[in-house]
Design a protein around this motif. Structure first.
Motif, PDB file in Angstrom:
ATOM      1  N   UNK B 235       0.670  -1.038  -0.289  1.00 60.90           N
ATOM      2  CA  UNK B 235      -0.071   0.054  -0.088  1.00 60.90           C
ATOM      3  C   UNK B 235       0.885   1.467  -0.063  1.00 60.90           C
ATOM      4  N   UNK B 236       2.030   1.231   0.689  1.00 55.07           N
ATOM      5  CA  UNK B 236       3.009   2.446   0.616  1.00 55.07           C
ATOM      6  C   UNK B 236       3.563   2.742  -0.459  1.00 55.07           C
ATOM      7  N   UNK B 237       3.857   1.602  -1.321  1.00 55.30           N
ATOM      8  CA  UNK B 237       4.724   1.838  -2.599  1.00 55.30           C
ATOM      9  C   UNK B 237       3.677   1.962  -3.739  1.00 55.30           C
ATOM     10  N   UNK B 238       2.466   1.325  -3.687  1.00 58.68           N
ATOM     11  CA  UNK B 238       1.617   1.611  -4.735  1.00 58.68           C
ATOM     12  C   UNK B 238       1.285   2.978  -5.118  1.00 58.68           C
ATOM     13  N   UNK B 239       0.885   3.382  -6.088  1.00 62.00           N
ATOM     14  CA  UNK B 239       0.416   4.622  -6.477  1.00 62.00           C
ATOM     15  C   UNK B 239      -0.821   4.977  -5.575  1.00 62.00           C
ATOM     16  N   UNK B 240      -0.784   6.266  -5.107  1.00 61.37           N
ATOM     17  CA  UNK B 240      -1.942   6.807  -4.113  1.00 61.37           C
ATOM     18  C   UNK B 240      -3.261   6.509  -4.473  1.00 61.37           C
ATOM     19  N   UNK B 241      -3.519   6.521  -5.830  1.00 63.06           N
ATOM     20  CA  UNK B 241      -4.974   6.208  -6.447  1.00 63.06           C
ATOM     21  C   UNK B 241      -5.063   4.711  -6.113  1.00 63.06           C
ATOM     22  N   UNK B 242      -4.142   3.934  -6.597  1.00 62.78           N
ATOM     23  CA  UNK B 242      -4.317   2.515  -6.655  1.00 62.78           C
ATOM     24  C   UNK B 242      -4.522   1.965  -5.021  1.00 62.78           C
ATOM     25  N   UNK B 243      -3.698   2.578  -4.386  1.00 61.33           N
ATOM     26  CA  UNK B 243      -4.042   2.218  -2.840  1.00 61.33           C
ATOM     27  C   UNK B 243      -5.328   2.610  -2.329  1.00 61.33           C
ATOM     28  N   UNK B 244      -5.865   3.696  -2.913  1.00 61.55           N
ATOM     29  CA  UNK B 244      -7.207   4.032  -2.512  1.00 61.55           C
ATOM     30  C   UNK B 244      -8.306   2.970  -3.022  1.00 61.55           C
ATOM     31  N   UNK B 245      -7.919   2.410  -4.250  1.00 56.36           N
ATOM     32  CA  UNK B 245      -8.921   1.514  -4.757  1.00 56.36           C
ATOM     33  C   UNK B 245      -8.764   0.159  -4.047  1.00 56.36           C
ATOM     34  N   UNK B 246      -7.539  -0.040  -3.481  1.00 53.40           N
ATOM     35  CA  UNK B 246      -7.343  -1.296  -2.674  1.00 53.40           C
ATOM     36  C   UNK B 246      -7.969  -1.060  -1.296  1.00 53.40           C
ATOM     37  N   UNK B 247      -8.360   0.144  -1.061  1.00 56.93           N
ATOM     38  CA  UNK B 247      -9.061  -0.001   0.236  1.00 56.93           C
ATOM     39  C   UNK B 247     -10.210  -0.965   0.339  1.00 56.93           C
ATOM     40  N   UNK B 248     -11.025  -1.258  -1.053  1.00 52.34           N
ATOM     41  CA  UNK B 248     -11.875  -2.047  -0.853  1.00 52.34           C
ATOM     42  C   UNK B 248     -11.589  -3.635  -1.250  1.00 52.34           C
ATOM     43  N   UNK B 249     -10.356  -3.784  -1.467  1.00 56.70           N
ATOM     44  CA  UNK B 249      -9.639  -5.098  -1.683  1.00 56.70           C
ATOM     45  C   UNK B 249      -9.448  -5.881  -0.478  1.00 56.70           C
ATOM     46  N   UNK B 250      -9.095  -5.362   0.577  1.00 57.69           N
ATOM     47  CA  UNK B 250      -9.064  -5.958   1.814  1.00 57.69           C
ATOM     48  C   UNK B 250     -10.282  -6.417   2.118  1.00 57.69           C
ATOM     49  N   UNK B 251     -11.404  -5.411   1.793  1.00 55.75           N
ATOM     50  CA  UNK B 251     -12.909  -5.724   2.122  1.00 55.75           C
ATOM     51  C   UNK B 251     -13.408  -7.081   1.611  1.00 55.75           C
ATOM     52  N   UNK B 252     -12.673  -7.465   0.304  1.00 54.66           N
ATOM     53  CA  UNK B 252     -13.055  -8.509  -0.249  1.00 54.66           C
ATOM     54  C   UNK B 252     -12.867  -9.767   0.644  1.00 54.66           C
ATOM     55  N   UNK B 253     -11.813  -9.712   1.533  1.00 50.56           N
ATOM     56  CA  UNK B 253     -11.463 -10.886   2.268  1.00 50.56           C
ATOM     57  C   UNK B 253     -12.280 -10.887   3.406  1.00 50.56           C
ATOM     58  N   UNK B 254     -12.924  -9.773   3.986  1.00 48.68           N
ATOM     59  CA  UNK B 254     -13.793  -9.694   4.979  1.00 48.68           C
ATOM     60  C   UNK B 254     -15.242 -10.200   4.334  1.00 48.68           C
TER      61      UNK B 254
END
Lengths: 121, 504
Positions: B235-254
């Motif tokens: 998350x810290x090395x990904x581009x900021x926009x991508x990290x923001x989209x990835x916010x929903x990716x951890x939710x896939x696990x949940x």
């Protein structure tokens, strides 16, 4: 037969895990490939091991489970694609940084790379 | 059969190759088509949200094969909510990417973005465990491309690590599915629910192994300790926009944990019992603690937000691990909140990084362009993330606390309250290091000119507005979420929808 399949899965998983725990990208990629072979055989075996039987239900005749064969095909395609991808990424990282260690070395928050020009390829 | 159910998968699946093949040299066309596609996806998702809210679970039989022989997609309130969340977040993040020019810093941003949406929507919709694996792979392979978007040595190294970690996770997923298949002979989730309930006692051990392997896979996706190691660097090395989209990716696990462990392995299953709740709860508490300590100790802004995201997953999993309708409502509310809050913080950090040219929290740097506005946005995001009033983080944590008055109340309440305090301290330390101490530096440089990025700022403000709306509308939203968790725990409705002939 069961012993052969089971020990093959076990051996390949053990080798795969050992190789993944190395820190260079080449052994890690070989280890990942090894693990995916192990899981492919494992999926295949989860439909029960049968020899010389067709994956088609005909009247009264014995058959082998066709679903696991379909699953394993999907798994092979996906793991093949993923292995190709990680090889390319590892090569890119190696060419960019000059070393092929997996993982980030600990250091102070690194300076950000200079922003490339807009539209740069 | 409602054919709109498959639209969230089909639309990005057709759009992405179209973008790659037809307009790969024309960024403006890519932007127009991709944004229009995401907007249409958002509209469809809202329609689906409405139909799901008014109807019982609806099923889409792919190729019209009857379940459990064919693959099914199932639209219920939970999946509709997740798709709507994904689509709305994606639209805002995509417009931000256009506003800051992130999509121009490498090739194929929009195509990968659409493939990512396809994987996310598919994972939320599918009612088949193996199909869930396939959609996980679709969203992962797109995320690998997005993660290294823009290139750079550090990003590539972090990317290789991320890919290796997730490939091991995928292998584990296959092992889990094969084990479960060998016991039950099916991979359709509704059929699994029926088969697991009537499983002979002799097969219980193997089933438990499979189910716990599955839990481990979802823990990798959901960044649950001890499988969270991939998240901070990614998350810290990904581009900021991508990290923001990835916010929903951890939710896939949940989401996967919620779906599988309420539908297939609910706590009343004889073979598994409360095994998963007992495993999840301590892991979630440790995750929360680790996230808070990470926020306190982070040396860079992006890492700080990444650890805050880990902490929020901890809170979410604490609520999930109760497996009661009330706690699930709290979990859903917190899930909506933490997705938006994480996205806001990553976008604000991206704007700050872009102007500050450095991510460090150790040494103060002179004031940056639009210093006050960015400080205010960071302040808002931090309040939401740390769970302070008046924003929705406070309400979310209140709901979680209220729902965990049980045997483990002392542990959970202590963990949540103490980590909230540590997170508040961590964020105030970071905010003062970046925004306040900047004025203490005497510099000969003139104050930098403000950068005109109205679209980017607009999108951050829109996310903030969504968060405020979630706070103001907390009453109606939780009432709706109450019905959602009631539907989730009413397993027979889901099973009967998929298997009309099922006896249960």
């Amino acid at each position: 037969m069961e012993l052969l399949v089971a020990s093959a899965v076990g051996m390949m998983t053990a080798c795969g895990v050992y190789l993944i725990l190395r820190k260079r990208s080449f052994p890690v990629i070989v280890g990942l490939a090894m693990l995916s072979y192990a899981v492919n055989v494992f999926i295949f075996a989860s439909g029960r091991v049968a020899i010389g039987l067709p994956p088609i239900i005909t009247d009264g005749a014995a058959y082998t489970d066709p679903l696991t064969q379909a699953l394993v095909l999907t798994a092979i395609v996906i793991s093949f694609g993923m292995t190709a991808l990680i090889v390319m990424m590892a090569l890119g990282a190696f060419l960019e940084t000059g070393d092929d260690h997996i993982g980030m070395e600990e250091r102070e928050a690194p300076p950000l790379p200079a922003k490339p020009q807009e539209g740069a390829e | 059969m409602n054919h709109w159910i498959i639209a969230p998968v089909i639309l990005p699946a057709l759009l992405a190759p179209f973008i790659v093949l037809v307009m790969r040299h024309d960024l403006s066309l890519q932007r127009i088509f991709s944004t229009t596609g995401t907007a249409v996806l958002a509209a469809i998702s809202l329609v689906l949200l409405y139909t799901a809210a008014t109807n019982p679970p609806e099923v889409y039989f792919l190729g019209n094969w009857p379940a459990p022989f064919g693959i099914v997609l199932v639209l219920d309130r939970l999946s509709a909510m997740m798709i709507a969340l994904t689509a709305v977040l994606a639209l805002l993040v995509q417009l931000y990417a256009i506003g800051t020019g992130w999509d121009a810093r490498g090739n194929h941003f929009h195509a990968l973005f659409q493939f990512q949406l396809m994987g996310l929507c598919g994972a939320f919709l599918t009612g088949d465990a193996f199909n869930l694996f396939v959609f996980f792979e679709v969203l992962l392979i797109a995320s690998y491309g997005l993660m290294i978007h823009g290139g750079g040595a550090n990003r590539l190294k972090a990317g290789v690590q991320y890919v290796a970690y997730n490939l091991v996770g995928s292998t584990l997923f296959l092992f889990a599915l094969a084990t479960i298949y060998s016991v039950t002979g099916t991979l359709n989730m509704a059929d699994l629910a029926v088969k697991v309930a009537e499983l002979p006692a002799g097969d219980a051990a193997l089933l438990r192994v499979g189910a716990v392997l599955l839990l481990l896979v979802f823990a990798v996706k959901g960044a649950l300790v001890p499988l969270q190691f991939w998240l901070p660097a990614t998350y810290s090395f990904a581009p900021g926009v991508v990290a923001a989209l990835f916010a929903v990716m951890t939710k896939v696990g949940a989401y996967a944990v919620i779906r599988v462990f309420t539908l297939i392995f609910p706590p009343e299953t004889a073979a598994t019992g409360t095994l998963f709740a007992d495993l999840l709860m301590p892991a979630a508490v440790v995750t929360l603690a680790l996230g808070a300590i990470g926020v306190m100790g982070a040396t860079g802004m992006a890492r700080l937000v990444a650890f805050a995201a880990i902490g929020s997953m901890g809170t979410l999993f604490i609520a999930v691990s109760q497996f009661t309708p009330q706690a699930m409502t709290a979990a859903f509310y917190y899930m909506l909140h933490s997705t938006l809050a994480t996205a806001i913080l990553f976008l604000v950090v991206d704007l700050v990084q872009d102007r500050r040219r450095d991510d460090t929290l150790r040494t103060p740097l002179p004031p940056i362009a639009q210093h006050g506005l960015l400080a205010a946005l960071f302040f808002g995001g931090a309040i939401a993330m740390a769970g302070m009033p008046p924003l929705s983080g406070f309400l979310g944590k209140m709901l979680v606390l209220d729902a965990t008055r049980g045997a483990d109340m002392t542990l959970i309440w202590t963990a949540i309250l103490v980590t909230s305090l540590i997170t508040v301290v961590g964020f105030s330390r970071a905010g003062s290091a970046v925004f306040w101490k900047a004025y203490a530096i005497t510099t000969t440089q003139a104050h930098p000119e403000p950068k005109r990025e109205p679209l980017a700022f607009g999108m951050v403000l829109a996310l903030m507005a969504a968060l405020v709306a979630l706070t103001v509308m907390a009453g109606p939203v939780t009432a709706w979420l109450d019905d959602t968790s009631a539907e989730l725990f009413d397993r027979t409705a889901y099973i009967n929808a998929v298997l009309p002939t099922a006896k249960e």
